[in-house]
Design a protein around this motif. Structure first.
Motif, PDB file in Angstrom:
ATOM      1  N   VAL A  21      10.277  -6.114  -5.844  1.00 22.31           N
ATOM      2  CA  VAL A  21       9.960  -6.335  -4.429  1.00 22.31           C
ATOM      3  C   VAL A  21      10.663  -5.303  -3.558  1.00 22.31           C
ATOM      4  O   VAL A  21      10.100  -4.804  -2.576  1.00 22.31           O
ATOM      5  CB  VAL A  21      10.364  -7.763  -4.010  1.00 22.31           C
ATOM      6  N   LYS A  24       8.780  -2.090  -3.543  1.00 23.87           N
ATOM      7  CA  LYS A  24       7.637  -2.185  -2.640  1.00 23.87           C
ATOM      8  C   LYS A  24       8.073  -2.012  -1.190  1.00 23.87           C
ATOM      9  O   LYS A  24       7.378  -1.365  -0.397  1.00 23.87           O
ATOM     10  CB  LYS A  24       6.940  -3.543  -2.809  1.00 23.87           C
ATOM     11  N   LEU A  25       9.237  -2.557  -0.835  1.00 26.88           N
ATOM     12  CA  LEU A  25       9.766  -2.384   0.517  1.00 26.88           C
ATOM     13  C   LEU A  25      10.043  -0.910   0.798  1.00 26.88           C
ATOM     14  O   LEU A  25       9.688  -0.401   1.873  1.00 26.88           O
ATOM     15  CB  LEU A  25      11.059  -3.193   0.674  1.00 26.88           C
ATOM     16  N   ASP A  28       6.942   1.033   1.438  1.00 28.13           N
ATOM     17  CA  ASP A  28       6.368   0.802   2.763  1.00 28.13           C
ATOM     18  C   ASP A  28       6.865   1.842   3.769  1.00 28.13           C
ATOM     19  O   ASP A  28       6.248   2.036   4.816  1.00 28.13           O
ATOM     20  CB  ASP A  28       6.739  -0.598   3.272  1.00 28.13           C
ATOM     21  N   ASP A  84       0.616  -4.600  -6.475  1.00 25.76           N
ATOM     22  CA  ASP A  84       1.592  -5.592  -6.046  1.00 25.76           C
ATOM     23  C   ASP A  84       2.755  -5.679  -7.027  1.00 25.76           C
ATOM     24  O   ASP A  84       2.656  -5.280  -8.186  1.00 25.76           O
ATOM     25  CB  ASP A  84       0.933  -6.968  -5.895  1.00 25.76           C
ATOM     26  N   SER A 250       9.335 -13.357  -7.121  1.00 28.89           N
ATOM     27  CA  SER A 250       9.816 -12.682  -5.914  1.00 28.89           C
ATOM     28  C   SER A 250       8.663 -12.083  -5.122  1.00 28.89           C
ATOM     29  O   SER A 250       8.652 -12.130  -3.885  1.00 28.89           O
ATOM     30  CB  SER A 250      10.812 -11.582  -6.288  1.00 28.89           C
ATOM     31  N   GLY A 251       7.689 -11.514  -5.832  1.00 27.71           N
ATOM     32  CA  GLY A 251       6.526 -10.959  -5.152  1.00 27.71           C
ATOM     33  C   GLY A 251       5.762 -12.023  -4.382  1.00 27.71           C
ATOM     34  O   GLY A 251       5.320 -11.799  -3.252  1.00 27.71           O
ATOM     35  N   PHE A 254       8.480 -13.375  -1.385  1.00 36.55           N
ATOM     36  CA  PHE A 254       8.880 -12.467  -0.307  1.00 36.55           C
ATOM     37  C   PHE A 254       7.703 -11.709   0.316  1.00 36.55           C
ATOM     38  O   PHE A 254       7.777 -11.309   1.483  1.00 36.55           O
ATOM     39  CB  PHE A 254       9.903 -11.454  -0.820  1.00 36.55           C
ATOM     40  N   ARG A 255       6.635 -11.498  -0.465  1.00 35.82           N
ATOM     41  CA  ARG A 255       5.520 -10.694   0.060  1.00 35.82           C
ATOM     42  C   ARG A 255       4.196 -11.447   0.062  1.00 35.82           C
ATOM     43  O   ARG A 255       3.141 -10.854   0.320  1.00 35.82           O
ATOM     44  CB  ARG A 255       5.387  -9.398  -0.756  1.00 35.82           C
ATOM     45  N   ASN A 256       4.245 -12.732  -0.233  1.00 38.62           N
ATOM     46  CA  ASN A 256       3.041 -13.569  -0.227  1.00 38.62           C
ATOM     47  C   ASN A 256       1.936 -13.002  -1.121  1.00 38.62           C
ATOM     48  O   ASN A 256       0.745 -13.060  -0.770  1.00 38.62           O
ATOM     49  CB  ASN A 256       2.519 -13.737   1.207  1.00 38.62           C
ATOM     50  N   GLU A 257       2.325 -12.457  -2.254  1.00 35.30           N
ATOM     51  CA  GLU A 257       1.340 -11.897  -3.174  1.00 35.30           C
ATOM     52  C   GLU A 257       0.594 -13.015  -3.897  1.00 35.30           C
ATOM     53  O   GLU A 257       1.196 -14.020  -4.299  1.00 35.30           O
ATOM     54  CB  GLU A 257       2.024 -10.982  -4.186  1.00 35.30           C
TER      55      GLU A 257
END
Length: 293
Positions: A21, A24-25, A28, A84, A250-251, A254-257
């Protein structure tokens, strides 16, 4: 395993699982190759005082730094830029069956029916995940992560060929030191000059970079290698199965995957296959390397 060491082991798996995660941050806020280059540059600055330069081993460590540092991380970060975190955390586990296949080719290890069964189950799991409409329409990000898993298994062979004469902690530092300038060149060649925009990465980008360079590449590796020295491989390696579970959770948190039924079934298949391989032959993964990112 002592209770204190068990706590360290669980903490490391949590750090590595959440790391998907965090990557991925960072993506971004930064292009993937530039992010990887900064990650290794920061790790190199931290580890240089403890590792030094591998003057006597350059001919053998430079190829490994390219395979593991440049190719593996470039492929996985590029794939993750469009993929993702949950899918990446699961798909990258294919490095274990890939490593088992290469171990049979290069080190003449026997592929008994249990390990073959594990490989079949793991690959069937990724086929089920890849068959989802969103991946079928655009397969390249997932293919990039799978390719990264394959490249990691090649690096695993390179590490085993180095033997036990090189300390694992030093090797980790040398890979960072040698890979950093290569990645800076690759980033500049393919993405252009992003240094002027470095101050604009924001708190999120800065946190991701520090998490990668300090917490993952330096702190967690040091603890991991010490635990590997202290306990047998078959005691330590099964804990690695927690990493994709934490990464996927966690995905989603924290990221609504979205985690579809096909991903759950495919992910379970991959983990069962990997578990069969690791439990039967934990040494298929080199003790001096870490899976994932």
């Amino acid at each position: 395993m002592k209770l204190r060491d068990l706590g360290w082991m669980l903490l490391i798996q949590a750090i590595w699982g959440v790391n998907f995660v965090v990557v991925k941050l960072g993506l971004d806020h930064m292009p993937p190759l530039f992010f990887v280059a900064l990650r290794f540059s920061l790790a190199a600055l931290i580890l240089l005082p403890f590792s030094g330069l591998p003057r006597a081993h350059l001919k053998r460590v430079i190829p490994l730094s390219f395979t593991l540092g440049v190719m593996h991380f470039t492929l996985i970060f590029t794939g993750m830029h469009y993929l993702d975190a949950a899918t990446t955390a699961i798909a990258v586990q294919l490095q274990v069956p890939f490593a088992a296949i290469l171990a049979a080719i290069f080190f003449k290890e026997s592929l008994h029916w249990r390990r073959i069964t594990g490989m079949v189950i793991a690959f069937a799991g990724i086929v089920l995940i890849a068959g989802q409409p969103r991946f079928f329409a655009n397969p390249w990000p997932l293919a990039s992560v799978i390719a990264a898993a394959m490249v990691w298994s090649i690096a695993n062979v390179q590490v085993k060929m180095l033997g036990d004469e090189i300390d694992a902690v030093q090797l980790n530092g040398w890979i960072a030191i040698l890979a950093a300038p290569q990645l800076l060149i690759v980033s500049y060649a393919f993405e252009g000059d992003h240094w002027p925009a470095l101050t604009a990465i924001g708190w999120g980008g800065a946190f991701a970079l520090l998490y990668q360079g300090v917490l993952v590449a330096a702190f967690s590796y040091w603890i991991w290698y010490n635990l590997m020295r202290r306990y047998p491989v078959n005691v330590v390696m099964p804990f690695m199965l927690l990493q994709p579970l934490i990464g996927a959770a966690s995905g989603a948190f924290f990221r609504n995957e979205e985690i579809s039924l096909a991903m759950v079934i495919g992910g379970i298949g991959i983990l069962i296959g990997v578990a069969i391989i690791i439990i039967r032959r934990p040494g298929v993964i080199a003790p001096s390397t870490k899976t994932g990112i």
